[in-house]
Design a protein around this motif. Structure first.
Motif, short mmCIF file in Angstrom:
data_model
loop_
_atom_site.label_atom_id
_atom_site.label_comp_id
_atom_site.label_asym_id
_atom_site.label_seq_id
_atom_site.Cartn_x
_atom_site.Cartn_y
_atom_site.Cartn_z
N LYS A 1 -8.92 -9.22 13.19
CA LYS A 1 -8.14 -10.31 13.87
C LYS A 1 -8.20 -11.84 13.09
N ALA A 2 -9.27 -12.24 12.55
CA ALA A 2 -9.61 -13.51 11.98
C ALA A 2 -8.58 -13.74 10.90
N ARG A 3 -8.38 -12.47 10.23
CA ARG A 3 -7.44 -12.80 9.05
C ARG A 3 -5.91 -12.13 9.34
N ALA B 1 4.87 -7.13 15.02
CA ALA B 1 3.90 -7.99 15.83
C ALA B 1 4.70 -8.65 16.88
N ARG B 2 3.88 -8.64 18.08
CA ARG B 2 4.25 -9.41 19.21
C ARG B 2 3.76 -10.63 19.16
N PRO B 3 4.31 -11.80 19.25
CA PRO B 3 3.88 -13.17 19.34
C PRO B 3 2.78 -13.37 20.45
N GLY C 1 0.84 -1.26 0.15
CA GLY C 1 0.01 0.03 -0.11
C GLY C 1 0.81 1.26 -0.11
N GLY C 2 2.11 1.15 0.09
CA GLY C 2 2.95 2.28 0.01
C GLY C 2 2.72 3.03 -1.33
N GLY C 3 3.44 4.09 -1.50
CA GLY C 3 3.48 5.15 -2.81
C GLY C 3 3.67 6.48 -2.51
N LEU C 4 3.72 7.11 -3.58
CA LEU C 4 3.81 8.36 -3.86
C LEU C 4 2.67 9.24 -4.05
N VAL C 5 2.47 10.40 -2.66
CA VAL C 5 1.28 11.26 -2.88
C VAL C 5 1.79 12.62 -2.58
N GLN C 6 0.88 13.54 -3.03
CA GLN C 6 0.89 14.93 -2.54
C GLN C 6 0.35 15.20 -1.04
N ALA C 7 1.16 16.21 -0.60
CA ALA C 7 0.63 16.62 0.66
C ALA C 7 -1.08 16.96 0.72
N GLY C 8 -1.41 16.37 1.85
CA GLY C 8 -3.13 16.48 2.07
C GLY C 8 -3.80 15.29 1.64
N ASP C 9 -3.04 14.38 0.89
CA ASP C 9 -3.61 13.17 0.32
C ASP C 9 -3.70 12.16 1.34
N SER C 10 -4.27 10.81 0.95
CA SER C 10 -4.47 9.69 1.97
C SER C 10 -3.68 8.44 1.10
N LEU C 11 -3.56 7.61 2.12
CA LEU C 11 -3.14 6.35 1.81
C LEU C 11 -3.43 5.18 2.61
N ARG C 12 -3.63 4.14 2.34
CA ARG C 12 -3.98 3.01 3.38
C ARG C 12 -2.78 1.91 3.40
N LEU C 13 -2.22 1.43 4.26
CA LEU C 13 -1.29 0.47 4.18
C LEU C 13 -1.87 -0.82 4.77
N ALA C 14 -1.35 -1.89 4.28
CA ALA C 14 -2.05 -3.37 5.00
C ALA C 14 -0.81 -4.15 5.25
N CYS C 15 -1.06 -4.95 6.13
CA CYS C 15 0.19 -5.98 6.54
C CYS C 15 -0.64 -7.14 7.08
N ALA C 16 -0.24 -8.32 6.36
CA ALA C 16 -0.90 -9.46 6.59
C ALA C 16 0.07 -10.40 7.34
N ALA C 17 -0.27 -10.85 8.37
CA ALA C 17 0.66 -11.88 9.15
C ALA C 17 0.18 -13.23 8.84
N SER C 18 1.26 -14.40 8.76
CA SER C 18 1.05 -15.56 8.44
C SER C 18 0.54 -16.43 9.57
N GLY C 19 0.67 -16.13 10.79
CA GLY C 19 0.18 -16.55 11.93
C GLY C 19 -0.65 -15.78 13.05
#
Length: 116
Positions: free
Chosen positions: A71-73, A95-97, A8-26
């Protein structure tokens, strides 16, 4: 061992929005976002603790960033609004295990660049 994959990273202008996502395998106890700008130390951005539903934020992002998760995902999101050039950094998911442990697992990082 839990693997974390950010997106979800990228290049944007000031005032814009971005959404990052992080998927854990466990399963994890809590997840967080840190960031590191060039020449600076890595700093805490936001965290979420699954059991309590508790969220915490750095003062610099309060009111602009929102951390949430499924949490489920085993997935956490960082909604970043009203971005500023000083938000430019590599954003890392971690993440903390278990309760009482440190942030033991880290993703590879995703670049966020905010132009003025």
């Amino acid at each position: 061992q839990v693997r974390l994959v950010e997106s979800g990273g990228g290049l944007v202008q000031a005032g814009d929005s971005l959404r990052l996502a992080c998927a854990a395998s466990g399963r994890t106890f809590s997840m967080a976002w840190f960031r590191q700008a060039p020449g600076k130390e890595r700093e805490f951005v936001a965290s979420i603790t699954w059991s309590e539903g508790r969220t915490d934020y750095a003062d610099s992002v309060k009111g602009r960033f929102t951390i949430s998760g499924d949490k489920a995902r085993n997935t956490v999101y960082l909604q970043m609004n009203s971005l500023k050039p000083e938000d430019t950094a590599v954003y890392f998911c971690t993440a903390r295990p278990w309760a009482g442990t440190s942030y033991a697992y880290w993703g590879q990082g995703t670049q966020v660049t905010v132009s003025s």
